[in-house]
Design an enzyme around this catalytic site. Structure first.
Site, PDB file in Angstrom:
ATOM      1  N   ASP A  25       0.863  -1.181   0.000  1.00 14.82           N
ATOM      2  CA  ASP A  25       0.000   0.000   0.000  1.00 14.82           C
ATOM      3  C   ASP A  25       0.900   1.231   0.000  1.00 14.82           C
ATOM      4  O   ASP A  25       1.635   1.466   0.963  1.00 14.82           O
ATOM      5  CB  ASP A  25      -0.883  -0.027   1.249  1.00 14.82           C
ATOM      6  CG  ASP A  25      -1.838   1.166   1.353  1.00 14.82           C
ATOM      7  OD1 ASP A  25      -1.715   2.101   0.537  1.00 14.82           O
ATOM      8  OD2 ASP A  25      -2.683   1.159   2.261  1.00 14.82           O
ATOM      9  N   ASN A  85       3.189   4.012  -9.842  1.00 17.41           N
ATOM     10  CA  ASN A  85       2.010   4.096 -10.706  1.00 17.41           C
ATOM     11  C   ASN A  85       0.696   3.979  -9.945  1.00 17.41           C
ATOM     12  O   ASN A  85      -0.371   4.043 -10.546  1.00 17.41           O
ATOM     13  CB  ASN A  85       2.080   2.994 -11.781  1.00 17.41           C
ATOM     14  CG  ASN A  85       0.917   3.040 -12.740  1.00 17.41           C
ATOM     15  OD1 ASN A  85       0.682   4.054 -13.405  1.00 17.41           O
ATOM     16  ND2 ASN A  85       0.153   1.955 -12.806  1.00 17.41           N
ATOM     17  N   TYR A 140      -8.647  15.030  -7.920  1.00 19.03           N
ATOM     18  CA  TYR A 140      -7.803  14.318  -8.883  1.00 19.03           C
ATOM     19  C   TYR A 140      -6.882  15.293  -9.617  1.00 19.03           C
ATOM     20  O   TYR A 140      -5.659  15.076  -9.698  1.00 19.03           O
ATOM     21  CB  TYR A 140      -8.678  13.556  -9.883  1.00 19.03           C
ATOM     22  CG  TYR A 140      -7.892  12.668 -10.817  1.00 19.03           C
ATOM     23  CD1 TYR A 140      -7.296  11.500 -10.351  1.00 19.03           C
ATOM     24  CD2 TYR A 140      -7.755  12.985 -12.168  1.00 19.03           C
ATOM     25  CE1 TYR A 140      -6.584  10.670 -11.209  1.00 19.03           C
ATOM     26  CE2 TYR A 140      -7.046  12.164 -13.025  1.00 19.03           C
ATOM     27  CZ  TYR A 140      -6.454  11.008 -12.548  1.00 19.03           C
ATOM     28  OH  TYR A 140      -5.743  10.191 -13.391  1.00 19.03           O
ATOM     29  N   LYS A 147      -2.783  15.406  -9.095  1.00 18.12           N
ATOM     30  CA  LYS A 147      -1.936  15.076 -10.242  1.00 18.12           C
ATOM     31  C   LYS A 147      -1.010  16.240 -10.591  1.00 18.12           C
ATOM     32  O   LYS A 147       0.138  16.040 -11.004  1.00 18.12           O
ATOM     33  CB  LYS A 147      -2.796  14.676 -11.441  1.00 18.12           C
ATOM     34  CG  LYS A 147      -3.477  13.325 -11.279  1.00 18.12           C
ATOM     35  CD  LYS A 147      -2.469  12.193 -11.106  1.00 18.12           C
ATOM     36  CE  LYS A 147      -3.118  10.835 -11.043  1.00 18.12           C
ATOM     37  NZ  LYS A 147      -2.146   9.719 -10.950  1.00 18.12           N
TER      38      LYS A 147
END
Length: 253
Positions: free
Chosen positions: A68, A95, A161, A165
């Site tokens: 994790d 990733n 998100y 990012k």
């Protein structure tokens, strides 16, 4: 690997977030390359199993473990496995990532933001910290993070998100500057939208609306994997602090 193989001539790659469409494609691409040994990890044992099942033709050895990325000790364990098993670590690919709920900012609660930061940002921070610890004593290496074109543009109803990012892109830049003298390169890949399991069940018209924003149409995870292969190779030895966009032209207009 057979006896008598010179470990110093081999490349050792650890991939965190090796499950799913993109993780599986990255793993398959690198597994197909000569003199490459892999340590693959994912939070989901089933997802990791699917990736491993597609690597029957791997050129080198493949180790797997559940991890994790929100837990520093888990990421450290993946890196330690690579060093213990293969004697070195040349490339680490972070990733693992999570999407945010669909909603405008005022409708999202703190947990929506916290989860995105824990996985996307802090998960990437953990990857960098663990990788640097192994690579500094190894004379350098390559760290590759997964960002998104969402971190370079603005997607309505996807605030956590997009923000996280964007944070990964900046993290790669800062880390690239901090560790250049250690010969550690840090870059990220910014994919556009490609077909994956998250699109299952969507009506054709919904996918058409997404595809029309990509001049080359929707791609596949395999279309993105080449960018990771480049950053993992010596061909990118003068590339660091970069956000490589692979998006079918989404950000071109």
């Amino acid at each position: 690997m057979g006896k008598g193989v010179d470990m110093s001539t081999r490349r050792v790659v650890a991939i965190l977030g090796a499950g799913g469409a993109l993780g599986g494609s990255i793993s398959a691409r690198l597994a197909s390359e000569a003199d490459t040994d892999l340590v693959l990890s994912d939070m989901s044992e089933d997802s990791l199993g699917s990736t491993l099942g597609a690597l029957a033709g791997a050129a080198g050895s493949v180790e797997t473990m559940v991890a994790d990325v929100t837990v520093q000790a888990d990421v450290d364990a993946v890196v330690a496995r690579a060093v213990e098993r293969f004697g070195r670590l040349d490339v680490v690919i972070g990733n693992a990532g999570v999407l945010s709920p669909n909603g405008r900012i005022h409708n999202l609660d703190d947990e929506d933001w916290d989860r995105a930061f824990r996985v996307n940002v802090m998960g990437s921070v953990h990857v960098v910290k663990s990788a640097v610890g192994a690579m500094r004593s190894n004379g350098g290496g390559s760290i590759v993070l997964t960002a998104s074109v969402a971190g370079m543009t603005a997607w309505s109803h996807a605030g956590p998100y997009c923000v996280t990012k964007a944070g990964i892109i900046e993290l790669a830049k800062v880390a690239a500057v901090e560790y250049a003298k250690d010969r550690i390169r840090v870059n990220c890949v910014c994919p556009g939208t490609f077909r994956s399991a998250i699109h299952e069940g969507l009506p054709d018209e919904a996918l058409d609306a997404i595809a029309v924003k990509h001049p080359l149409g929707l791609g596949s995870a395999g279309d993105v994997a080449g960018a990771y292969a480049y950053l993992a190779s010596d061909a990118s030895r003068w590339t660091t602090g970069s956000a490589i966009v692979v998006d079918g032209g989404y950000t071109a207009p």
